[in-house]
Design a protein around this motif. Sequence first.
Motif, short mmCIF file in Angstrom:
data_model
loop_
_atom_site.label_atom_id
_atom_site.label_comp_id
_atom_site.label_asym_id
_atom_site.label_seq_id
_atom_site.Cartn_x
_atom_site.Cartn_y
_atom_site.Cartn_z
N LYS A 88 34.42 18.25 -43.33
CA LYS A 88 34.26 18.95 -44.61
C LYS A 88 33.01 19.81 -44.61
O LYS A 88 33.03 20.98 -45.02
CB LYS A 88 34.21 17.94 -45.75
CG LYS A 88 34.11 18.56 -47.14
CD LYS A 88 34.14 17.48 -48.19
CE LYS A 88 34.08 18.10 -49.59
NZ LYS A 88 32.85 18.90 -49.79
N GLN A 89 31.89 19.26 -44.11
CA GLN A 89 30.65 20.04 -44.08
C GLN A 89 30.74 21.19 -43.07
O GLN A 89 30.19 22.27 -43.30
CB GLN A 89 29.46 19.12 -43.75
CG GLN A 89 29.22 18.01 -44.74
CD GLN A 89 29.07 18.54 -46.15
OE1 GLN A 89 28.48 19.59 -46.34
NE2 GLN A 89 29.65 17.83 -47.11
N GLN A 91 33.43 22.84 -42.31
CA GLN A 91 34.24 23.87 -42.95
C GLN A 91 33.45 24.61 -44.03
O GLN A 91 33.52 25.84 -44.13
CB GLN A 91 35.49 23.23 -43.55
CG GLN A 91 36.44 24.22 -44.21
CD GLN A 91 37.66 23.54 -44.78
OE1 GLN A 91 37.83 22.35 -44.56
NE2 GLN A 91 38.50 24.28 -45.46
N ASP A 92 32.66 23.87 -44.85
CA ASP A 92 31.86 24.52 -45.87
C ASP A 92 30.81 25.44 -45.26
O ASP A 92 30.53 26.52 -45.79
CB ASP A 92 31.16 23.45 -46.74
CG ASP A 92 32.17 22.69 -47.59
OD1 ASP A 92 33.31 23.17 -47.71
OD2 ASP A 92 31.80 21.63 -48.12
N THR A 95 32.44 28.69 -44.06
CA THR A 95 33.00 29.56 -45.10
C THR A 95 31.94 30.08 -46.06
O THR A 95 31.88 31.27 -46.34
CB THR A 95 34.06 28.79 -45.89
OG1 THR A 95 33.48 27.58 -46.39
CG2 THR A 95 35.26 28.48 -45.02
N SER A 96 31.07 29.19 -46.56
CA SER A 96 30.09 29.60 -47.57
C SER A 96 28.67 29.70 -47.04
O SER A 96 27.78 30.23 -47.72
CB SER A 96 30.10 28.61 -48.74
OG SER A 96 29.75 27.31 -48.29
N THR A 98 26.61 27.18 -46.54
CA THR A 98 25.79 26.07 -47.02
C THR A 98 26.44 24.75 -46.63
O THR A 98 27.66 24.66 -46.51
CB THR A 98 25.63 26.12 -48.55
OG1 THR A 98 26.92 26.07 -49.14
CG2 THR A 98 24.92 27.39 -48.98
N ALA A 99 25.61 23.75 -46.46
CA ALA A 99 26.09 22.41 -46.11
C ALA A 99 25.09 21.40 -46.60
O ALA A 99 23.93 21.72 -46.88
CB ALA A 99 26.31 22.28 -44.60
N ARG A 107 21.81 20.43 -50.99
CA ARG A 107 22.48 21.40 -50.13
C ARG A 107 21.46 22.43 -49.66
O ARG A 107 20.64 22.90 -50.42
CB ARG A 107 23.61 22.08 -50.88
CG ARG A 107 24.67 21.12 -51.37
CD ARG A 107 25.82 21.87 -51.99
NE ARG A 107 26.59 22.62 -51.01
CZ ARG A 107 27.61 22.11 -50.31
NH1 ARG A 107 27.94 20.84 -50.46
NH2 ARG A 107 28.29 22.84 -49.46
N LEU A 168 39.58 30.56 -44.12
CA LEU A 168 39.50 29.44 -45.05
C LEU A 168 40.74 28.55 -44.91
O LEU A 168 41.86 29.00 -45.10
CB LEU A 168 39.40 29.96 -46.49
CG LEU A 168 39.23 28.89 -47.56
CD1 LEU A 168 37.96 28.10 -47.33
CD2 LEU A 168 39.23 29.52 -48.95
N TYR A 171 42.55 21.88 -47.61
CA TYR A 171 42.35 20.46 -47.36
C TYR A 171 43.70 19.79 -47.14
O TYR A 171 44.73 20.18 -47.71
CB TYR A 171 41.65 19.80 -48.56
CG TYR A 171 40.23 20.25 -48.75
CD1 TYR A 171 39.26 19.96 -47.80
CD2 TYR A 171 39.86 20.95 -49.89
CE1 TYR A 171 37.95 20.37 -47.98
CE2 TYR A 171 38.54 21.35 -50.08
CZ TYR A 171 37.59 21.06 -49.12
OH TYR A 171 36.30 21.46 -49.29
#
Length: 540
Positions: A88-89, A91-92, A95-96, A98-99, A107, A168, A171
């Motif tokens: 999950k981190q 992927q974040d 994409t964005s 930030t983690a 964050r 992107l 889930y």
Amino acid sequence: VVAAPEIDTVGLALNHNQVVKAGEQARYQDRAKRVVYENLRYDEMYAPFAGPVQPGAGGSAVGGFAPKANHVLGYVQAAHISDYSFGKQYQDFNTSGTAEDPQGSARRHLTHSSSSSSSKKKKKSKAQGERPSKMPRTSQAEEVEEEEDPFEWRGSKTPWQEKQPDELAEYTEAQKEILEAERKEKEATGEVAASQQGASKEDRSVFHGKSERDYAGRSWLEPPKHLKKRNNQCYVPKRLVHTWSGHSKGVNAIRFFPGSGHLLLSASLDTKIKIWDVNDSGKCMRTYMGHHKAVRDICFSNDGRKFLSTGYDKNVKLWDTETGQVIRTLSSGKMLGYCVKFHPDDNKQNMVLCGSADKKIYQFDTETGDIVQEYNEHLGAVNSITFVDENRRFVTSSDDKTLRVWDFGIPVQIKYIADPSMHSMPAVAVNPSGTHLVGQSLDNTVCIFAVGNKFRMNRKRVFRGHNTAGYACQLNFSPDGRFLISGDGVGRCFFWDWKTSRTFRKMKCHDGVCMGAEWHPLETSKVATCGWDGLIKYWD
């Protein structure tokens, strides 16, 4: 032929390939030893460590405590994280940008523009023959200050290098179920906390008497008919008559029921307000529970059927004395009120003044609960409000060591009393004739001010002898104006003669601080005192 220059070696010697003074010998200590049996010189005690540097130790010397390198870029700390959380981190981050930090819940923004990419773009533009555009001086200065990526020469990939984000991805069903369960758990905990907070703020009261009405249908709040003022001259009490011990913490203020004095209202640090029977049984009649922090001040209305309370929970409440219900909450968690006061006129009992810690005096209308006026001139917290001049004006004291006089309803001060010798006055009282004002100064004195067309300090008359520095001990007058009464920081109660300014009597009343003292309005020889020992005492 010897071409080397001649050197004067007198007084020098060679020791461990070092030239030192003759007779001196360098002393090297073993680090494993914990006892040194000789006095070392300053340069030997504070000499740097010598020896080869341990690989991957981050520059520490021999025997350094830094961990060994376990990665080509240095030491990598292991963190325990599940596969789902890592995915999950990851992927974040892609994409964005930030983690979450594995060591905490905050964050962090991890994206960074490297200088290598910008230099490559410049080389490409020059190769294509493009003419470089003129840049402003600010951007050129930033370009000079920009440092190169320290990992670029190793050819390794780092998280700071720019790269195109992946597409992107959605889930999976299992991940969605986990996220939904976490969201529901957070909502449930939030609802429980909100319900607990609401329960702590619930307004309620408990009646402790036998019945709220007698055989004739009269309320327990009605004063007895036989109570009358028998003597106009007041006398200083000598002995203890009764003690009330219902509060679990210190008592901040006490107020007699207006006119008759057959009931006594007390505000305590245990968040409770109690009303006591003074005339007959001497028991607690009702307990009011609406504040969830210590109660600071209380004030009766003219008829005694309502009273105000303010506490450190930033709530100002208007109570019904008989039923114990909260009629209205004037300020709900917005300001910290230090003092609260009804307007003394009978036709203005819906007007309430509250001095707060935010340097303002707020005027409320109890019928609507709105703020109708704000008085904002003080430079510190407002400690007291006192009405003077036939209730057309009021005087406020503050932590800014000043007194300010206001016309009621007009937010412009008409008098400003300040002096370099003045101290803060947390408690102020006016004598029964309304001609003078007294202030409890924090330099262990009571100052006198003339009230009328001119407000001025009387420097010739000062009341001394007590110790109140650091405490807001309340002042009060006897009904005939002959005596001035005040508490003390060590539990004493002082009685001064108003005409001579001399100490008439002092009594040891409480073990802790004696915060308040009230003279009975009808029985002219009885006084009630309260203190931080949790007791209320009645003297005659």
